[in-house]
Design a protein around this motif. Structure first.
Motif, mmCIF file in Angstrom:
data_model
loop_
_atom_site.group_PDB
_atom_site.id
_atom_site.type_symbol
_atom_site.label_atom_id
_atom_site.label_comp_id
_atom_site.label_asym_id
_atom_site.label_seq_id
_atom_site.Cartn_x
_atom_site.Cartn_y
_atom_site.Cartn_z
ATOM 1 N N LYS A 28 25.480 7.887 -9.053
ATOM 2 C CA LYS A 28 24.090 8.611 -8.570
ATOM 3 C C LYS A 28 23.270 7.370 -8.070
ATOM 4 O O LYS A 28 23.149 6.318 -8.726
ATOM 5 N N VAL A 29 22.615 7.380 -6.841
ATOM 6 C CA VAL A 29 21.792 6.433 -6.280
ATOM 7 C C VAL A 29 20.525 7.090 -5.956
ATOM 8 O O VAL A 29 20.662 8.158 -5.624
ATOM 9 N N SER A 30 19.598 6.059 -5.704
ATOM 10 C CA SER A 30 18.209 6.520 -5.590
ATOM 11 C C SER A 30 18.153 6.830 -3.936
ATOM 12 O O SER A 30 18.827 6.307 -3.221
ATOM 13 N N ARG A 31 17.236 7.706 -3.721
ATOM 14 C CA ARG A 31 17.137 8.062 -2.341
ATOM 15 C C ARG A 31 16.518 7.088 -1.361
ATOM 16 O O ARG A 31 16.825 7.130 -0.320
ATOM 17 N N ALA A 32 16.127 6.040 -1.866
ATOM 18 C CA ALA A 32 15.745 4.798 -1.222
ATOM 19 C C ALA A 32 16.630 3.910 -1.681
ATOM 20 O O ALA A 32 16.647 3.482 -2.961
ATOM 21 N N CYS A 33 17.077 2.934 -0.552
ATOM 22 C CA CYS A 33 18.115 2.034 -1.266
ATOM 23 C C CYS A 33 17.220 0.601 -0.870
ATOM 24 O O CYS A 33 16.809 0.478 0.480
ATOM 25 N N LEU A 34 17.100 -0.478 -1.657
ATOM 26 C CA LEU A 34 16.455 -1.513 -1.305
ATOM 27 C C LEU A 34 17.279 -2.552 -0.157
ATOM 28 O O LEU A 34 18.212 -3.210 -0.740
ATOM 29 N N GLY A 35 16.766 -2.773 0.892
ATOM 30 C CA GLY A 35 17.528 -3.808 1.765
ATOM 31 C C GLY A 35 16.964 -5.021 1.688
ATOM 32 O O GLY A 35 15.772 -5.116 1.438
ATOM 33 N N THR A 36 17.910 -6.020 1.989
ATOM 34 C CA THR A 36 17.438 -7.390 1.697
ATOM 35 C C THR A 36 17.558 -8.404 2.648
ATOM 36 O O THR A 36 17.625 -9.703 2.458
ATOM 37 N N MET A 37 17.962 -7.989 4.244
ATOM 38 C CA MET A 37 18.287 -8.828 4.985
ATOM 39 C C MET A 37 17.115 -9.620 5.511
ATOM 40 O O MET A 37 17.666 -10.768 6.116
ATOM 41 N N GLN A 90 10.328 -8.338 -5.145
ATOM 42 C CA GLN A 90 10.796 -7.032 -4.396
ATOM 43 C C GLN A 90 11.770 -6.359 -5.493
ATOM 44 O O GLN A 90 11.615 -5.233 -5.620
ATOM 45 N N ILE A 91 12.818 -7.302 -6.223
ATOM 46 C CA ILE A 91 13.785 -6.594 -6.793
ATOM 47 C C ILE A 91 12.916 -6.005 -8.188
ATOM 48 O O ILE A 91 13.199 -4.837 -8.722
ATOM 49 N N GLU A 92 12.132 -6.714 -8.508
ATOM 50 C CA GLU A 92 11.244 -6.513 -10.071
ATOM 51 C C GLU A 92 10.615 -4.944 -9.623
ATOM 52 O O GLU A 92 10.706 -4.056 -10.447
ATOM 53 N N TYR A 93 9.915 -4.974 -8.563
ATOM 54 C CA TYR A 93 8.996 -3.747 -8.188
ATOM 55 C C TYR A 93 9.892 -2.520 -7.763
ATOM 56 O O TYR A 93 9.646 -1.256 -8.400
ATOM 57 N N ALA A 94 11.192 -2.811 -7.165
ATOM 58 C CA ALA A 94 11.895 -1.605 -6.700
ATOM 59 C C ALA A 94 12.460 -1.062 -8.057
ATOM 60 O O ALA A 94 12.499 0.305 -8.127
ATOM 61 N N LEU A 95 13.008 -1.915 -8.747
ATOM 62 C CA LEU A 95 13.635 -1.446 -10.288
ATOM 63 C C LEU A 95 12.606 -0.538 -10.947
ATOM 64 O O LEU A 95 12.910 0.354 -11.590
ATOM 65 N N ASN A 96 11.431 -1.058 -10.956
ATOM 66 C CA ASN A 96 10.450 -0.463 -11.823
ATOM 67 C C ASN A 96 10.015 0.886 -11.313
ATOM 68 O O ASN A 96 9.613 1.974 -11.780
ATOM 69 N N GLN A 97 10.314 1.302 -9.712
ATOM 70 C CA GLN A 97 9.804 2.302 -9.157
ATOM 71 C C GLN A 97 10.883 3.474 -9.291
ATOM 72 O O GLN A 97 11.099 4.444 -8.475
ATOM 73 N N GLY A 98 12.313 2.990 -9.794
ATOM 74 C CA GLY A 98 13.326 3.823 -9.870
ATOM 75 C C GLY A 98 14.436 3.681 -8.975
ATOM 76 O O GLY A 98 15.335 4.434 -8.951
ATOM 77 N N ILE A 99 14.153 2.668 -8.100
ATOM 78 C CA ILE A 99 15.174 2.300 -7.161
ATOM 79 C C ILE A 99 16.345 1.641 -8.155
ATOM 80 O O ILE A 99 16.215 0.752 -8.620
ATOM 81 N N ASN A 100 17.836 2.172 -7.975
ATOM 82 C CA ASN A 100 18.708 1.758 -8.479
ATOM 83 C C ASN A 100 19.928 1.475 -7.412
ATOM 84 O O ASN A 100 21.163 1.260 -7.910
ATOM 85 N N PHE A 101 19.572 0.995 -6.156
ATOM 86 C CA PHE A 101 20.589 0.753 -5.314
ATOM 87 C C PHE A 101 20.156 -0.520 -4.313
ATOM 88 O O PHE A 101 18.945 -0.304 -3.847
ATOM 89 N N ILE A 102 20.940 -1.306 -4.303
ATOM 90 C CA ILE A 102 20.425 -2.489 -3.504
ATOM 91 C C ILE A 102 21.492 -2.988 -2.430
ATOM 92 O O ILE A 102 22.682 -3.166 -3.074
ATOM 93 N N ASP A 103 21.285 -3.325 -1.360
ATOM 94 C CA ASP A 103 22.152 -3.399 -0.173
ATOM 95 C C ASP A 103 21.899 -4.792 0.453
ATOM 96 O O ASP A 103 20.775 -5.231 0.613
ATOM 97 N N THR A 104 22.858 -5.533 0.553
ATOM 98 C CA THR A 104 23.078 -6.635 1.219
ATOM 99 C C THR A 104 24.400 -7.134 1.978
ATOM 100 O O THR A 104 25.121 -6.081 2.244
ATOM 101 N N ALA A 105 24.906 -8.253 2.531
ATOM 102 C CA ALA A 105 25.636 -8.673 3.350
ATOM 103 C C ALA A 105 25.937 -10.161 3.449
ATOM 104 O O ALA A 105 25.204 -10.957 3.201
ATOM 105 N N GLU A 106 27.139 -10.630 3.527
ATOM 106 C CA GLU A 106 27.623 -11.982 3.482
ATOM 107 C C GLU A 106 26.673 -12.320 4.728
ATOM 108 O O GLU A 106 26.399 -13.781 4.827
#
Length: 350
Positions: free
Chosen positions: A12-21, A35-51
């Motif tokens: 189960k993932v949040s409808r909003a995903c935190l992008g990090t590029m 940004q991580i702290e704020y997003a998690l506090n708002q219920g976001i549980n999905f973070i996307d990144t890339a090498e």
């Protein structure tokens, strides 16, 4: 915050995903932490990144975004299970990443280990191929005739895909990744990976992320229909068209610190006369319905049938707050009708 099932994975993932590029280029470690702290506090549980990140990609910033996430995880080791973490292996074409070579089974295994080291974690929930080895109709290459599908050696590419899939399956079995996904791919790519996984009893694709926004809707309906019926999560990236849909670049404006001031690997191909006219029209609609342009674009994306989670990004907390708040909105039938009318005028503006 509402949640959806991440395709075949069942997560189960949040409808909003935190992008990090932007982290490592436009944002520093303190910004990333906030940004991580704020997003998690708002219920976001999905973070996307890339090498490959930060963007625009360069040898100097390669891997810095993953490193920043890893620094946060190292400082908060008990919080790893608060979110689904996604990352990606870069494809061919970048000289500073594996000398611009194709993705292979061998490079998948090495890249996963390198990402795990930077992220300072034992596992990645969703590991994605950033773009396929064959040229795909993404990054401004979607006009008819822009690329040739007939020049692709189908059997050779299918064999490459099988080798990659076997490496991903090995990584799932070893616990280094939980699931795999695609990015900047097509219905053929999705379904060929599914066919190969079924034929060889290997891990199955569970998600794809492609550009999808009011200026770029090519995946509707054909690719998204395939995703729905094949249990592949659809994850739009750049729902604001690299910021264009906020209106901040209208009439040639280039605000200080904004992304379009940076050198773009494929140029500013979204900056066309038609795109600017469409952005202005959507801006007028937003004002009519008492929304910001960003809220209109994000709420619209969130309401498209088949969308699982929309990847948002921001260079400051105010932008992030505005973007996350958009996922609490429900556009009226009147607003959706107005948007459809504008889209009919500008179906392919770039």
């Amino acid at each position: 915050m509402q949640y959806s099932t991440l395709g075949y994975s069942g997560l189960k993932v949040s409808r909003a995903c935190l992008g990090t590029m932007t982290w490592g280029k436009q944002n520093n470690q303190a910004d990333a932490n906030a940004q991580i702290e704020y997003a998690l506090n708002q219920g976001i549980n999905f973070i996307d990144t890339a090498e490959m990140y930060a963007v625009p990609p360069s040898a100097d910033t390669y891997g810095t975004t993953e490193t920043m996430i890893g620094n946060w995880l190292a400082a908060n080791p008990s919080r790893r299970d608060e979110f689904i973490l996604a990352s990606k292996i870069a494809g061919n074409g970048l000289k500073h990443i594996r000398d611009a070579q194709d993705i292979t089974g061998e490079t998948v295994l090495a890249a996963i280990d390198d990402s795990l080291a930077r992220l300072q974690t034992d596992y990645i929930d969703l590991y994605q191929l950033h773009w396929p080895n064959r040229t795909s109709p993404h990054f401004g290459k979607h006009a008819p005739g822009r690329i040739s599908f007939s020049d692709v050696d189908t059997a050779a590419h299918s064999a490459q895909m099988l080798e990659i899939l076997q490496a991903l399956d090995e990584s799932v079995k070893s616990g280094k990744i939980r699931h795999f996904g695609l990015s900047n791919d097509t219905p053929w790519g999705i379904n060929e990976y599914i066919r190969l996984s079924e034929q060889h009893n290997l891990t199955r694709v569970t998600a794809i992320q492609n550009e999808f926004n009011l200026l770029q809707t090519r995946d509707w309906p054909f690719l998204i229909e395939s995703c729905v019926h094949q249990q592949v999560a659809y994850l739009p990236w750049s729902p604001l068209a690299t910021g264009a849909l906020t209106g901040k670049y209208l009439n040639g404006a280039r605000p200080q610190g904004a992304r379009w001031n940076l050198i773009q690997r494929n140029g500013l191909f979204r900056d066309t006369e038609q795109s600017n006219a469409a952005v202005a029209a959507y801006g007028d609609l937003a004002q009519k319905h008492d929304l910001t342009p960003a809220q209109l674009a994000l709420a619209w994306c969130n309401q498209v049938d088949g969308v699982t989670s929309t990847i948002i990004g921001a260079t400051n907390l105010e932008q992030l707050k505005e973007n996350i708040d958009a996922f609490e909105l429900t556009l009226s039938e009147s607003a959706l009708s107005d948007i459809a009318d504008v889209h009919k005028q500008f179906p392919v503006p770039f």
